[in-house]
Scaffold this active site. Structure first.
Site, PDB file in Angstrom:
ATOM      1  CE  LYS A  36      -0.784  -0.046   4.972  1.00 11.97           C
ATOM      2  NZ  LYS A  36      -1.585  -0.691   5.998  1.00 11.97           N
ATOM      3  NE  ARG A 131      -6.201  -0.707  11.623  1.00 17.95           N
ATOM      4  CZ  ARG A 131      -5.208  -0.741  10.727  1.00 17.95           C
ATOM      5  NH1 ARG A 131      -4.474   0.331  10.523  1.00 17.95           N
ATOM      6  NH2 ARG A 131      -4.952  -1.830  10.033  1.00 17.95           N
TER       7      ARG A 131
HETATM    8  C1  LIG Z   1      -0.693  -1.478   6.677  1.00 17.58           C
HETATM    9  C2  LIG Z   1      -1.033  -2.780   7.296  1.00 17.58           C
HETATM   10  C3  LIG Z   1      -0.014  -3.712   7.542  1.00 17.58           C
HETATM   11  C4  LIG Z   1       1.446  -3.440   7.262  1.00 17.58           C
HETATM   12  O1  LIG Z   1       1.977  -2.610   8.244  1.00 17.58           O
HETATM   13  P1  LIG Z   1       3.545  -2.252   8.279  1.00 17.58           P
HETATM   14  O2  LIG Z   1       3.709  -1.563   9.586  1.00 17.58           O
HETATM   15  O3  LIG Z   1       3.825  -1.399   7.097  1.00 17.58           O
HETATM   16  O4  LIG Z   1       4.290  -3.538   8.228  1.00 17.58           O
HETATM   17  C5  LIG Z   1      -0.385  -4.945   8.048  1.00 17.58           C
HETATM   18  N1  LIG Z   1      -1.684  -5.233   8.319  1.00 17.58           N
HETATM   19  C6  LIG Z   1      -2.685  -4.365   8.113  1.00 17.58           C
HETATM   20  C7  LIG Z   1      -4.078  -4.767   8.428  1.00 17.58           C
HETATM   21  C8  LIG Z   1      -2.391  -3.100   7.599  1.00 17.58           C
HETATM   22  O5  LIG Z   1      -3.397  -2.223   7.376  1.00 17.58           O
END
Ligand SMILES: *Cc1c(COP(=O)(O)O)cnc(C)c1O
Length: 354
Positions: A36, A131
């Site tokens: 992302k 969350r």
């Molecule tokens: C963005 C996201 C991640 C990845 O997080 P990082 O800190 O970049 O490794 C993993 N799981 C979910 C649900 C996310 O939204």
């Protein structure tokens, strides 16, 4: 060269991904790279495939479609619980989605049945970061309501920590997730093949934990791209932390007073910083602003300090030699800075291999 410019060293990113995939596989944990922050950029996706990625995760369907349209056939996971309005696209574009709402899963089931496909789901469990996720004590009742939905396969459970409140993924949290997996399997006579224990913040736990665990997957973005761990704001040993840099050009350099003059209200952004008189200072303006990047996520080179920013200007003070007009200043970025740069059409992105 055009500026501002985001330089992405694909070789370093590939090495970071390879390192983590290798290290975590020794713990029987698979890595699902999270695309992302690069908006599902096909170049990055290809680099990650070369590094050994077997699946991608992204929170936005547009990014997933972008990779698919670029010919990347690796399977994909939607990491944000689907909007009801997008379920038909989700089942067409993703093998798996992360879910927390019965009504959404019912809707995914109908869409999957209509398209005659099977959709995998991972049910997210709330472990305290508040969350997404089903409360742990409600997980069995939740699964009872969806277990016999047509065209839906429960592939596993997962959790996300350290995002909203920085709650740590430790042995206690991961054991709870593990125990829940065992309980669900016993209760329903199913096998859960993915137990997804979080994001970059779970890496240290995974590498150091000696407990037996069912956790066999992590979804990792930040560590692969920035070599950093956000929970403790620490560099992860063995990873490059300079794969991504942002360069901007100096457009004014002058000796000026540090104290503004005239009657004073709020600035253009409704802010009013406290100012103290530090005499005259060596001030430079860079052609970089809030329309390009989340300025608070930038780190300047030593001897330079970011003082303020507006939409299109970054104001820097130097302690050493004054900067020269036309000079290029290179910053390192945190996650929010990288995310904003990638999302800004004004920042030129340059992908290279070394
Ligand atoms: C963005 C996201 C991640 C990845 O997080 P990082 O800190 O970049 O490794 C993993 N799981 C979910 C649900 C996310 O939204």
């Amino acid at each position: 060269m055009k500026y501002p410019r985001l330089d992405v060293d694909c070789t370093k990113i590939q090495q970071n991904a390879q390192f983590l995939i290798g290290k975590l596989s020794l713990k029987n944990i698979s890595v699902t790279p999270v695309t992302k922050v690069f908006l599902g950029h096909p170049i990055i996706a290809k680099v990650l495939v070369t590094a050994g990625a077997k699946m991608f995760a992204d929170s936005r369907i547009e990014n997933i479609q972008r990779m698919t349209n670029a010919g990347i056939t690796t399977s994909k996971m939607l990491m944000r619980t689907p909007m009801l309005s997008q379920v038909a696209t989700v089942v067409r574009c993703c093998e798996i989605s992360l879910n927390t709402e019965i009504i959404v899963i019912q809707s995914l089931s109908r869409a999957a049945k209509q398209s005659n496909i099977n959709h995998g789901i991972i049910i997210m469990v709330e472990l305290g970061d508040l969350r997404e996720g089903v409360m742990p004590e409600r997980i069995v009742g939740f699964i009872r309501k969806i277990i016999s939905l047509p065209n839906i396969t429960i592939r596993g459970i997962g959790a996300n920590l350290a995002c909203r409140y920085g709650i740590a993924p430790d042995d206690i949290k991961m054991s709870l997730l593990s125990d829940l997996a065992n309980e669900i399997e016993a209760q329903f006579g199913i096998h859960l093949d993915i137990i997804s224990g979080g994001n970059t913040a779970s890496i240290n736990w995974a590498l150091t934990s000696t407990n037996l665990t069912r956790v066999n997957n992590l979804r990792i973005g930040e560590a692969i791209f920035l070599g950093f761990e956000s929970l403790m704001n620490e560099k992860i040993i063995g990873l490059h932390d300079n794969a991504v840099t942002l360069s901007a050009e100096v457009i004014e350099s002058k000796i000026k007073p540090s104290l503004p003059w005239g009657s004073r209200g709020l600035n253009a952004f409704g802010e009013k910083d406290i100012i103290c008189d530090r005499g005259t200072v060596s001030q430079a303006i860079l052609a970089l602003g809030r329309q390009d990047v989340c300025v608070t996520g930038l780190s300047p080179p030593t001897g330079m300090q970011i003082m303020s920013s507006t939409s299109d200007h970054l104001i820097i003070e130097t302690t050493g030699e004054p900067l020269l007009v036309g000079q290029i200043v290179k910053f390192t970025l945190d996650y929010s800075a990288l995310l904003s740069c990638m999302s800004s059409r004004y920042v030129h992105k340059v992908f290279s291999t070394t």
